[in-house]
Design a protein around this motif. Structure first.
Motif, PDB file in Angstrom:
ATOM      1  N   THR A 290      10.194 -35.345 -24.918  1.00  0.00           N
ATOM      2  CA  THR A 290       9.105 -35.830 -24.064  1.00  0.00           C
ATOM      3  C   THR A 290       8.827 -34.891 -22.895  1.00  0.00           C
ATOM      4  OG1 THR A 290      10.711 -37.244 -22.933  1.00  0.00           O
ATOM      5  CG2 THR A 290       9.412 -38.246 -24.681  1.00  0.00           C
ATOM      6  N   PHE A 291       9.881 -34.267 -22.361  1.00  0.00           N
ATOM      7  CA  PHE A 291       9.662 -33.322 -21.257  1.00  0.00           C
ATOM      8  C   PHE A 291       8.839 -32.131 -21.716  1.00  0.00           C
ATOM      9  CE2 PHE A 291      11.156 -29.511 -18.904  1.00  0.00           C
ATOM     10  CZ  PHE A 291      10.635 -29.828 -17.657  1.00  0.00           C
ATOM     11  N   LEU A 292       9.161 -31.580 -22.885  1.00  0.00           N
ATOM     12  CA  LEU A 292       8.417 -30.438 -23.404  1.00  0.00           C
ATOM     13  C   LEU A 292       6.954 -30.804 -23.649  1.00  0.00           C
ATOM     14  CD1 LEU A 292       8.315 -27.540 -24.454  1.00  0.00           C
ATOM     15  CD2 LEU A 292       9.165 -28.375 -26.660  1.00  0.00           C
ATOM     16  N   LEU A 293       6.709 -31.982 -24.217  1.00  0.00           N
ATOM     17  CA  LEU A 293       5.327 -32.398 -24.456  1.00  0.00           C
ATOM     18  C   LEU A 293       4.578 -32.620 -23.148  1.00  0.00           C
ATOM     19  CD1 LEU A 293       5.426 -34.813 -27.524  1.00  0.00           C
ATOM     20  CD2 LEU A 293       5.060 -32.343 -27.451  1.00  0.00           C
ATOM     21  N   GLU A 294       5.255 -33.131 -22.134  1.00  0.00           N
ATOM     22  CA  GLU A 294       4.615 -33.284 -20.823  1.00  0.00           C
ATOM     23  C   GLU A 294       4.181 -31.935 -20.276  1.00  0.00           C
ATOM     24  OE1 GLU A 294       7.252 -35.324 -18.198  1.00  0.00           O
ATOM     25  OE2 GLU A 294       7.395 -37.086 -19.508  1.00  0.00           O
ATOM     26  N   ARG A 295       5.047 -30.944 -20.387  1.00  0.00           N
ATOM     27  CA  ARG A 295       4.700 -29.610 -19.896  1.00  0.00           C
ATOM     28  C   ARG A 295       3.540 -29.028 -20.703  1.00  0.00           C
ATOM     29  NH1 ARG A 295       4.258 -29.098 -16.084  1.00  0.00           N
ATOM     30  NH2 ARG A 295       4.229 -26.811 -16.119  1.00  0.00           N
ATOM     31  N   LEU A 296       3.541 -29.234 -22.005  1.00  0.00           N
ATOM     32  CA  LEU A 296       2.456 -28.726 -22.832  1.00  0.00           C
ATOM     33  C   LEU A 296       1.137 -29.403 -22.479  1.00  0.00           C
ATOM     34  CD1 LEU A 296       1.378 -27.020 -25.142  1.00  0.00           C
ATOM     35  CD2 LEU A 296       2.192 -28.780 -26.737  1.00  0.00           C
ATOM     36  N   ARG A 297       1.158 -30.709 -22.314  1.00  0.00           N
ATOM     37  CA  ARG A 297      -0.069 -31.436 -21.963  1.00  0.00           C
ATOM     38  C   ARG A 297      -0.608 -30.992 -20.609  1.00  0.00           C
ATOM     39  NH1 ARG A 297       2.566 -36.242 -24.764  1.00  0.00           N
ATOM     40  NH2 ARG A 297       1.202 -36.656 -26.575  1.00  0.00           N
ATOM     41  N   SER A 298       0.280 -30.634 -19.697  1.00  0.00           N
ATOM     42  CA  SER A 298      -0.168 -30.206 -18.371  1.00  0.00           C
ATOM     43  C   SER A 298      -0.859 -28.852 -18.409  1.00  0.00           C
ATOM     44  CB  SER A 298       1.019 -30.143 -17.407  1.00  0.00           C
ATOM     45  OG  SER A 298       1.839 -29.016 -17.663  1.00  0.00           O
TER      46      SER A 298
END
Length: 354
Positions: A290-298
């Motif tokens: 989830t952290f990696l996806l948050e960074r990607l979405r940002s």
């Protein structure tokens, strides 16, 4: 409604990725109906590697030719037994096994996947297709990624795909062309760092979330020559060992290194998806981070879509099931527009017991 002349196949797809977490084994129903393909993943499981066998895979590049031959035999036996266990007295039309990549040097005209197809077929009692990449490499291609063709046929409602496995790769589809390539490292690096903390992977990216990015390390990762090569391009474990591992195996706080690697991945993928027509379908083990996806979405304006958990975890096994069926049907299963080969091809060795 399915047409009377539709072709139906029961296939077990098998994938062993560079993240080394185990064998993904998926029993798939594939239907070809009036030119269109549909699928159902009936049953699927991951068969973990025990630590001793995992270490054999990790160190395969350093061993002797005899060691490699034994690994090829033994992984074939494991795959055959895993498929036999999944069938549990039932039968399927085909097993399609990607095997496990040991050497991948398309610039030298070679790629090597272990997991003996003859032994898979003998143990399971089922026709087996394996060695999908060699023909494309012989035709001057990268031999990877092969998944974009399967994505095009099985997920026609999407035009952009991201797989976050041991390596991150993307595929971008248009009406006239499919392109795809390896973008950067993925779980191969994150799991390597997680092992320092005594865990196989960083669940939900929790450890990376506590870290602070290291600017100097991020700049060094982004500056690696591979990231500035034009597609087609692909990665193997040799590249990780030679180029990336020395950068991240340094004396710095582990959470900080993990946060920096996650940021590197997110930045490289965001660049690759800058012109994608969304939504982007995200699969692979990294889709749980989830952290990696948050960074990607940002960093990315295109909508990121994560499908059901079975598709997330077993899409590559599903796609190789389809590529195996295409091989048996004598239809193209490797796209030159993706791999850079001189032409499309039909790859895969076929083993039959009768």
């Amino acid at each position: 409604m399915e047409a009377p002349g539709a072709d139906r196949y029961e296939v077990i797809g098998v994938m062993s990725g560079s993240s080394l977490d185990g064998l993904d084994v998926a029993w798939c129903e594939l239907v070809h109906d009036v030119g269109d393909w549909s699928f159902n993943i009936r049953e699927a499981l991951t068969v973990p590697y025990d630590q001793a066998f995992q270490q054999r895979l990790v160190h395969a590049m350093e061993g002797s030719a005899l060691d490699l031959a034994r690994l090829h035999r033994d992984l074939g036996d494991r795959i055959g037994q895993a498929c036999r266990d999944l069938m549990n007295g039932r039968s399927v039309d085909l097993i399609a096994s990607h095997g496990h990549t040991v050497f991948h040097k398309p610039e030298e005209g070679l790629t090597t996947q272990v997991g003996c197809g003859a032994r898979i077929s003998a143990i399971s009692g089922t026709t087996t297709v394996c060695d999908f990449r060699s023909m494309d490499v012989a035709l001057g291609g990268q031999g990877a990624p092969l998944v974009p063709l399967g994505e095009k046929l099985l997920f026609p409602d999407h035009q952009a795909f991201l797989n976050i496995g041991g390596i991150c790769n993307v595929a971008l589809h248009s009406d006239h062309k499919v392109t795809g390539y390896d973008v950067c490292i993925g779980n191969q690096a994150l799991n390597f760092l997680a092992n320092e903390a005594g865990v196989p992977f960083d669940k939900d990216g929790a450890l990376a979330r506590t870290g602070r990015m290291i600017p100097e390390l991020l700049n060094a990762l982004n500056a690696l020559p591979f990231h500035h090569q034009s597609p087609p391009r692909s990665l193997g474990r040799e590249w990780f060992d030679a180029w990336l591992k020395p950068l991240i195996a340094v004396q710095a706080d582990l959470p900080d290194r993990m946060a920096t690697v996650a940021e590197h991945i997110a930045q490289q993928v965001a660049t690759a998806l800058a012109f994608a027509e969304g939504p982007v379908l995200v699969t692979g083990g990294g889709a749980h981070n989830t952290f990696l996806l948050e960074r990607l979405r940002s960093l990315n304006t295109t909508r990121i879509e994560v499908p059901d958990i079975r598709t997330v975890d077993f899409k590559e096994a599903l796609v190789f099931a389809l590529l195996g069926v295409l091989r048996i049907r004598k239809e193209v299963n490797a796209l030159a527009s993706v791999t850079g080969a001189v032409k499309d091809s039909i790859g895969g060795s076929v083993y039959r017991i009768n």
